[in-house]
Design a protein around this motif. Structure first.
Motif, PDB file in Angstrom:
ATOM      1  N   THR A   2      13.393  -7.501   7.218  1.00  0.00           N
ATOM      2  CA  THR A   2      13.660  -5.901   7.178  1.00  0.00           C
ATOM      3  C   THR A   2      12.540  -5.470   7.711  1.00  0.00           C
ATOM      4  O   THR A   2      11.335  -5.880   7.523  1.00  0.00           O
ATOM      5  CB  THR A   2      14.008  -5.395   5.736  1.00  0.00           C
ATOM      6  OG1 THR A   2      12.980  -5.850   4.874  1.00  0.00           O
ATOM      7  CG2 THR A   2      15.342  -6.362   5.065  1.00  0.00           C
ATOM      8  N   VAL A   3      12.716  -4.044   7.757  1.00  0.00           N
ATOM      9  CA  VAL A   3      11.526  -3.165   8.221  1.00  0.00           C
ATOM     10  C   VAL A   3      10.568  -3.135   7.209  1.00  0.00           C
ATOM     11  O   VAL A   3       9.270  -3.142   7.329  1.00  0.00           O
ATOM     12  CB  VAL A   3      12.049  -1.816   8.757  1.00  0.00           C
ATOM     13  CG1 VAL A   3      10.842  -0.847   8.824  1.00  0.00           C
ATOM     14  CG2 VAL A   3      12.705  -1.884   9.884  1.00  0.00           C
ATOM     15  N   SER A   4      11.063  -2.853   5.816  1.00  0.00           N
ATOM     16  CA  SER A   4      10.317  -2.849   4.825  1.00  0.00           C
ATOM     17  C   SER A   4       9.480  -4.217   4.524  1.00  0.00           C
ATOM     18  O   SER A   4       8.311  -3.966   4.276  1.00  0.00           O
ATOM     19  CB  SER A   4      10.957  -2.731   3.394  1.00  0.00           C
ATOM     20  OG  SER A   4      10.158  -2.566   2.224  1.00  0.00           O
ATOM     21  N   ARG A   5      10.053  -5.400   4.682  1.00  0.00           N
ATOM     22  CA  ARG A   5       9.277  -6.387   4.506  1.00  0.00           C
ATOM     23  C   ARG A   5       8.148  -6.761   5.755  1.00  0.00           C
ATOM     24  O   ARG A   5       7.134  -7.239   5.552  1.00  0.00           O
ATOM     25  CB  ARG A   5      10.040  -7.649   4.782  1.00  0.00           C
ATOM     26  CG  ARG A   5       9.709  -8.976   4.627  1.00  0.00           C
ATOM     27  CD  ARG A   5       8.688  -9.264   3.535  1.00  0.00           C
ATOM     28  NE  ARG A   5       7.979 -10.547   3.392  1.00  0.00           N
ATOM     29  CZ  ARG A   5       8.600 -11.707   2.996  1.00  0.00           C
ATOM     30  NH1 ARG A   5       9.862 -11.822   2.797  1.00  0.00           N
ATOM     31  NH2 ARG A   5       8.015 -13.067   3.282  1.00  0.00           N
ATOM     32  N   GLU A   6       8.562  -6.320   6.832  1.00  0.00           N
ATOM     33  CA  GLU A   6       7.824  -6.486   7.961  1.00  0.00           C
ATOM     34  C   GLU A   6       6.365  -5.445   7.620  1.00  0.00           C
ATOM     35  O   GLU A   6       5.282  -5.886   8.055  1.00  0.00           O
ATOM     36  CB  GLU A   6       8.255  -5.834   9.252  1.00  0.00           C
ATOM     37  CG  GLU A   6       7.411  -6.097  10.337  1.00  0.00           C
ATOM     38  CD  GLU A   6       8.238  -5.559  11.609  1.00  0.00           C
ATOM     39  OE1 GLU A   6       7.544  -5.540  12.864  1.00  0.00           O
ATOM     40  OE2 GLU A   6       9.302  -5.083  11.733  1.00  0.00           O
ATOM     41  N   ILE A   7       6.788  -4.263   7.279  1.00  0.00           N
ATOM     42  CA  ILE A   7       5.452  -3.353   6.910  1.00  0.00           C
ATOM     43  C   ILE A   7       4.816  -3.869   5.748  1.00  0.00           C
ATOM     44  O   ILE A   7       3.359  -3.826   5.904  1.00  0.00           O
ATOM     45  CB  ILE A   7       6.286  -2.020   6.469  1.00  0.00           C
ATOM     46  CG1 ILE A   7       6.749  -1.342   7.801  1.00  0.00           C
ATOM     47  CG2 ILE A   7       5.005  -1.319   5.892  1.00  0.00           C
ATOM     48  CD1 ILE A   7       7.318   0.104   7.294  1.00  0.00           C
ATOM     49  N   ASP A   8       5.330  -4.461   5.037  1.00  0.00           N
ATOM     50  CA  ASP A   8       4.659  -5.096   3.674  1.00  0.00           C
ATOM     51  C   ASP A   8       3.320  -6.055   4.283  1.00  0.00           C
ATOM     52  O   ASP A   8       2.448  -6.101   3.787  1.00  0.00           O
ATOM     53  CB  ASP A   8       5.472  -5.674   2.647  1.00  0.00           C
ATOM     54  CG  ASP A   8       6.034  -4.483   1.940  1.00  0.00           C
ATOM     55  OD1 ASP A   8       5.584  -3.438   1.854  1.00  0.00           O
ATOM     56  OD2 ASP A   8       7.014  -4.926   1.175  1.00  0.00           O
ATOM     57  N   PRO A  36       1.148   2.923  -0.283  1.00  0.00           N
ATOM     58  CA  PRO A  36       0.873   1.630   0.021  1.00  0.00           C
ATOM     59  C   PRO A  36      -0.089   1.602   1.352  1.00  0.00           C
ATOM     60  O   PRO A  36      -0.899   0.908   1.282  1.00  0.00           O
ATOM     61  CB  PRO A  36       2.331   0.827   0.374  1.00  0.00           C
ATOM     62  CG  PRO A  36       3.204   1.474  -0.494  1.00  0.00           C
ATOM     63  CD  PRO A  36       2.711   3.275  -0.480  1.00  0.00           C
ATOM     64  N   LEU A  37       0.320   2.456   2.338  1.00  0.00           N
ATOM     65  CA  LEU A  37      -0.526   2.586   3.446  1.00  0.00           C
ATOM     66  C   LEU A  37      -2.300   2.772   3.104  1.00  0.00           C
ATOM     67  O   LEU A  37      -3.107   2.184   3.460  1.00  0.00           O
ATOM     68  CB  LEU A  37      -0.182   3.750   4.524  1.00  0.00           C
ATOM     69  CG  LEU A  37      -1.020   4.020   5.580  1.00  0.00           C
ATOM     70  CD1 LEU A  37      -1.033   2.749   6.475  1.00  0.00           C
ATOM     71  CD2 LEU A  37      -0.278   4.937   6.259  1.00  0.00           C
ATOM     72  N   GLY A  38      -2.299   4.086   2.229  1.00  0.00           N
ATOM     73  CA  GLY A  38      -3.564   4.404   1.725  1.00  0.00           C
ATOM     74  C   GLY A  38      -4.048   3.521   0.865  1.00  0.00           C
ATOM     75  O   GLY A  38      -5.435   2.899   1.212  1.00  0.00           O
TER      76      GLY A  38
END
Length: 402
Positions: A2-8, A36-38
């Motif tokens: 998923t996009v969320s898992r990829e971003i993580d 989470p990015l920050g």
């Protein structure tokens, strides 16, 4: 996946110091949740600087001329050759301003100006050598690739000769000036007469190879796309990769700032939001694994946003600029004094420290008892807009801290 898992996964790799691709950086910039990015960017900063120190520098931007043939659409500072409002400061006036800077504790001067049609390498040799002879303690962190290309053209010499000669005359470090937006489409839209982004990068790479380190900048908010912002980062990282591979110094820091809309041809039709700026700050810290420092531009975004950036990967708040004319002429009105800047850092939970151009700590303010007491150290907004300041050798009034 998923996009969320990829971003993580990308955030974790970046936080661990791993390399992320431009495509992954774009995904983070557009889709990663802000906190989470920050946090990932903050992890990188804390690992690099576990002492919790955030730095600042005292310097002065001194403009030798506002005459310029480049006519960038975002610039409110320049005047065309023979314009009645064009001016050039004599060397004596520049040295006087250097003396004021030294008296106020400055360790660096940034000598910058327009692309004057008559100023070749010889002009800069005389300028830099005069400053160095009078004030050898001042670091000359000045000009940029655009000025170097211009002076080489005026004098009819190679880039290598131009860089070698101005380095010998006293240039210590090259500013990231003239980067604006490096990708072709937005660069042609806002600065059609300026060199290409690829050429800008070539000059920086050559300067690094010749032993002159630099900083890198980015002006966001003039109509560029998200992908073009990340492409700008990619182009800068490619130059840094060359320095890393060659084993010599490259970019010491990255300094993104936001376009200011007053008194120029773009007239604020596009601007970057504070959220866009903070997201780019965080992505930059994750993307630039080997550029050691990241600087917030409180001059253009304001002190509150500058302070927030300290929790998103930033380790430097830049300068108490005793003089600044270019960005201020376009509407930047944020000012500070030395006490306020130190308090910005301390109240955000960090230890303030005055640095030099190479980011060496000159004074660490571990407690308020270590803070400086000189109330004269105040940033200006555009000195040429102040009564009696900036033109014709008249004295620049140093404003009070209050």
């Amino acid at each position: 996946m998923t996009v969320s898992r990829e971003i993580d996964d990308i955030l974790q790799r970046g936080a661990d110091g791993g390399r992320i691709t431009p495509e992954e950086a774009l995904l983070l910039y557009t889709d990663a949740p802000l906190h989470p990015l920050g946090e990932a960017a903050d992890v990188v900063r804390r690992r690099r600087y576990p002492d919790g120190i955030v730095t600042y520098i005292i310097d002065r931007n001194i403009n030798y001329t506002n005459v310029c043939v480049t006519a960038c659409k975002f610039c409110a500072f320049y005047r065309a050759p023979k314009h009645r409002e064009g001016w050039t400061h004599p060397t004596e006036e520049i040295l006087r301003r250097c003396a004021e800077a030294v008296d106020l504790g400055a360790t660096q001067v940034m000598l910058q100006g327009g692309h004057h049609p008559d100023y070749g390498v010889e002009y800069y040799e005389e300028l830099f050598s005069s400053v160095k002879q009078a004030y050898p303690q001042l670091v000359i962190h000045s000009i940029g690739p655009s000025e170097i290309l211009h002076m080489a053209k005026v004098s009819g010499v190679s880039l290598e000769e131009a860089i070698t000669r101005i380095k010998a005359a006293g240039l210590d470090s090259i500013a990231g000036a003239g980067a604006e937006m490096l990708p072709e489409r937005p660069r042609k839209a806002i600065a059609p007469l300026k060199e290409s982004g690829e050429r800008w990068c070539e000059v920086m790479a050559l300067a690094h190879k010749l032993g002159v380190e630099s900083t890198a900048t980015m002006m966001m908010g003039t109509g560029e796309t998200n992908a073009e912002r990340i492409e700008h980062l990619r182009m800068i990282r490619d130059v840094q990769d060359q320095a890393d591979a060659g084993g010599y110094g490259g970019f010491r820091s990255f300094i993104p700032w936001t376009y200011q809309p007053e008194n120029n041809h773009l007239k604020g039709r596009t601007q970057a939001t504070n959220l866009e700026y903070l997201r780019l700050i965080a992505v930059s810290r994750l993307f630039f694994a080997t550029i050691p420092h990241l600087q917030a531009s409180w001059l253009t975004t304001g002190k509150e946003v500058g302070q927030l950036a300290l929790h998103m990967g930033v380790d430097d708040l830049g300068s108490i600029m005793l003089e600044e004319n270019v960005i201020s002429s376009a509407g930047a009105r944020h000012r500070s004094n030395l006490h306020q800047l130190i308090e910005m850092i301390r109240s955000a939970g960090f230890v303030p420290a005055q640095r030099d151009t190479l980011y060496r700590h000159l004074r660490v303010h571990w407690t308020p008892a270590d803070d400086p007491t000189d109330d004269r150290v105040v940033s200006h907004f555009s000195s040429i807009a102040l009564p009696g300041g900036g033109v014709g050798g008249r004295r620049l009034p140093l404003v009070e801290a209050n």
